[in-house]
Design an enzyme around this catalytic site. Structure first.
Site, PDB file in Angstrom:
ATOM      1  N   HIS A 124       0.830  -1.204   0.000  1.00 51.42           N
ATOM      2  CA  HIS A 124       0.000   0.000   0.000  1.00 51.42           C
ATOM      3  C   HIS A 124       0.862   1.250   0.000  1.00 51.42           C
ATOM      4  O   HIS A 124       2.077   1.198   0.196  1.00 51.42           O
ATOM      5  CB  HIS A 124      -0.915   0.021   1.228  1.00 51.42           C
ATOM      6  CG  HIS A 124      -0.166   0.183   2.520  1.00 51.42           C
ATOM      7  ND1 HIS A 124       0.573  -0.835   3.079  1.00 51.42           N
ATOM      8  CD2 HIS A 124      -0.021   1.248   3.338  1.00 51.42           C
ATOM      9  CE1 HIS A 124       1.132  -0.401   4.198  1.00 51.42           C
ATOM     10  NE2 HIS A 124       0.801   0.864   4.380  1.00 51.42           N
ATOM     11  N   ASP A 126       0.317   5.049   2.107  1.00 55.30           N
ATOM     12  CA  ASP A 126      -0.491   5.447   3.249  1.00 55.30           C
ATOM     13  C   ASP A 126      -1.646   6.349   2.847  1.00 55.30           C
ATOM     14  O   ASP A 126      -1.472   7.343   2.139  1.00 55.30           O
ATOM     15  CB  ASP A 126       0.391   6.144   4.290  1.00 55.30           C
ATOM     16  CG  ASP A 126       1.390   5.164   4.913  1.00 55.30           C
ATOM     17  OD1 ASP A 126       1.029   3.986   5.080  1.00 55.30           O
ATOM     18  OD2 ASP A 126       2.518   5.578   5.211  1.00 55.30           O
ATOM     19  N   HIS A 273       4.841   0.219   0.280  1.00 57.78           N
ATOM     20  CA  HIS A 273       5.512  -0.531   1.330  1.00 57.78           C
ATOM     21  C   HIS A 273       4.595  -1.607   1.881  1.00 57.78           C
ATOM     22  O   HIS A 273       3.377  -1.570   1.689  1.00 57.78           O
ATOM     23  CB  HIS A 273       6.027   0.399   2.435  1.00 57.78           C
ATOM     24  CG  HIS A 273       4.962   1.233   3.083  1.00 57.78           C
ATOM     25  ND1 HIS A 273       4.405   2.322   2.469  1.00 57.78           N
ATOM     26  CD2 HIS A 273       4.349   1.129   4.287  1.00 57.78           C
ATOM     27  CE1 HIS A 273       3.505   2.861   3.276  1.00 57.78           C
ATOM     28  NE2 HIS A 273       3.447   2.151   4.383  1.00 57.78           N
ATOM     29  N   ARG A 288       4.303   7.389  14.230  1.00 61.05           N
ATOM     30  CA  ARG A 288       4.459   7.889  12.854  1.00 61.05           C
ATOM     31  C   ARG A 288       3.898   9.292  12.746  1.00 61.05           C
ATOM     32  O   ARG A 288       2.830   9.564  13.297  1.00 61.05           O
ATOM     33  CB  ARG A 288       3.713   6.965  11.883  1.00 61.05           C
ATOM     34  CG  ARG A 288       3.987   7.286  10.412  1.00 61.05           C
ATOM     35  CD  ARG A 288       3.223   6.360   9.498  1.00 61.05           C
ATOM     36  NE  ARG A 288       1.979   6.972   9.057  1.00 61.05           N
ATOM     37  CZ  ARG A 288       0.982   6.312   8.458  1.00 61.05           C
ATOM     38  NH1 ARG A 288       1.081   5.008   8.248  1.00 61.05           N
ATOM     39  NH2 ARG A 288      -0.098   6.944   8.071  1.00 61.05           N
TER      40      ARG A 288
HETATM   41 FE   LIG Z   1       1.791   2.102   5.754  1.00 62.05          FE
END
Ligand SMILES: [Fe+2]
Length: 297
Positions: A124, A126, A273, A288
C-alpha cells in the site's frame, strides 16, 4: 512486449532506473544505498536536534533520489518527531488511527499477541483513500520483536517504467477508486479506538506524475484501490490483479530491518511498502507522523 534480456523486467525500452547514486555529493550527510533501485541509510544527522536548512534540503534530495531513507539510533520524543516532520510540510491527521495523547499528528503503531490485524500488512501507500494523500510518512519503531517485523519498500517509478509501451498507453488517462472503508473499519479495535461512521474514498490517476521529479509512477495499491473506473468490473479486476503482481516483483524492492529507535521516511507518491507481520505473538510498536500531500495528477 519486447524482451531484451532474460530478465522479464528489463526491456528494450525504458529500463529500471537506478537511484541517482548521489553518495559522495552530499556535504552534510552520508547516504548509503540499500539496493540499486530503492532505499538508503542516512548517517551523520541527529533528528532530535534542530536541523540546519541545508541538512533538511539534503535529506529531501536523498528522499527524492532513493524514495525511502532510513536513520538508525535516533531516540526522539513525540514532540521531536513532530518537529522533524514539520520541516517537510504541514502534518496530516490520520482518519482512523490512535495518536499519542496531546499529539494528534503523532500516530501510534502497535501490534501484539492480542492483535487480529497489524498496521500496514499488504502492499500500500499510506491513506491513498484521501483526496490529497500524504506525500510522506516518517515512522519510528521503538519496540522491535526478537526477529522479523521488517518493512519492504518498492519503487513505483521502476514498476511503471518496466511496463510495455502498449500497457503504458492503455493505462494513460485511467483513474481508479481508492477506498478506506474496508481498510480502516475495525482495524484499531484492539487499541480501543471506536469506528467512525465513514472513511474517505477518492479517485486518482492510475499513473501519476511526481511533483518533484516529473517522473511517472504506478499509483494503484492492493490495500485501497478497489476498481479502475470506466472498465467493466471483470476487466478492472484482471488488470489490477496483473498490476499488483507486476509491482510486487523483487526487482523493484528493498527490505529494511528495524532496530530500536530506527526511523524510516518514505515518499508515498512513488513508493509502496509492506509491513511484514511475521512476529506474532511478539509485540512491535512505534510512532508515525505523516506529511500532507497534493491531489495526484
Ligand atoms: Fe503504511
Amino acid at each position: 512486449m519486447s524482451v531484451a534480456t532474460a530478465n522479464p523486467r528489463v526491456r528494450s525500452g525504458p529500463r529500471i532506473r537506478n537511484a541517482a547514486g548521489r553518495a559522495g555529493e552530499y556535504r552534510h550527510i552520508r547516504v548509503r544505498r540499500l539496493s540499486p533501485v530503492i532505499g538508503a541509510e542516512i548517517e551523520g544527522v541527529d533528528l532530535s536536534a534542530p536541523l540546519d536548512p541545508e541538512v533538511v534540503e539534503e535529506i529531501r534530495e536523498a528522499l527524492a533520489d532513493n524514495l525511502a531513507v532510513f536513520f538508525r539510533d535516533q531516540p526522539m520524543t513525540a514532540a521531536q518527531h513532530k518537529a522533524f516532520g514539520e520541516l517537510f510540510g504541514e502534518l496530516h491527521l490520520h482518519p482512523a488511527a490512535p495518536h499519542v495523547p496531546g499529539f494528534p499528528e503523532v500516530m501510534i503503531i502497535a501490534a501484539d499477541a492480542d492483535s487480529k490485524r497489524a498496521n500496514g500488512e499488504g502492499w500500500h501507500t499510506d491513506v491513498s483513500c484521501d483526496a490529497e494523500p500524504p506525500m510522506g510518512s516518517i515512522l519510528q519503531i521503538l519496540e522491535c520483536p526478537p526477529e522479523g517485523g521488517d518493512t519492504i519498500f518498492a519503487n513505483m517509478y521502476a514498476a511503471y517504467e518496466a511496463l510495455s509501451d502498449r500497457m503504458k498507453a492503455h493505462l494513460d488517462g485511467l483513474t481508479a477508486v481508492h477506498d478506506g472503508e474496508h481498510v480502516y473499519r475495525g482495524l484499531y479495535a484492539n487499541l480501543g479506538v471506536a469506528d467512525k461512521p465513514s472513511y474517505p474514498r477518492a479517485s486518482h490517476p492510475v499513473v501519476r506524475t511526481h511533483p518533484w521529479t516529473g517522473r511517472k509512477s504506478l499509483y494503484v495499491n492492493q490495500a485501497f484501490t478497489t476498481r479502475i473506473e470506466g472498465l467493466p468490473q471483470e476487466e478492472s479486476d484482471a488488470l489490477l490483479r496483473y498490476l499488483y503482481q507486476h509491482l510486487q516483483h523483487p526487482l523493484f524492492q528493498c527490505r529494511f530491518k528495524w532496530t530500536p529507535d530506527a526511523v524510516a521516511f518514505w515518499d508515498n507518491r512513488c513508493a509502496q511498502h509492506h509491513a511484514i507481520w511475521d512476529y506474532w505473538p511478539h509485540a512491535r510498536s512505534g510512532r508515525r507522523v505523516t506529511i500532507k500531500g497534493e491531489r495526484p495528477v
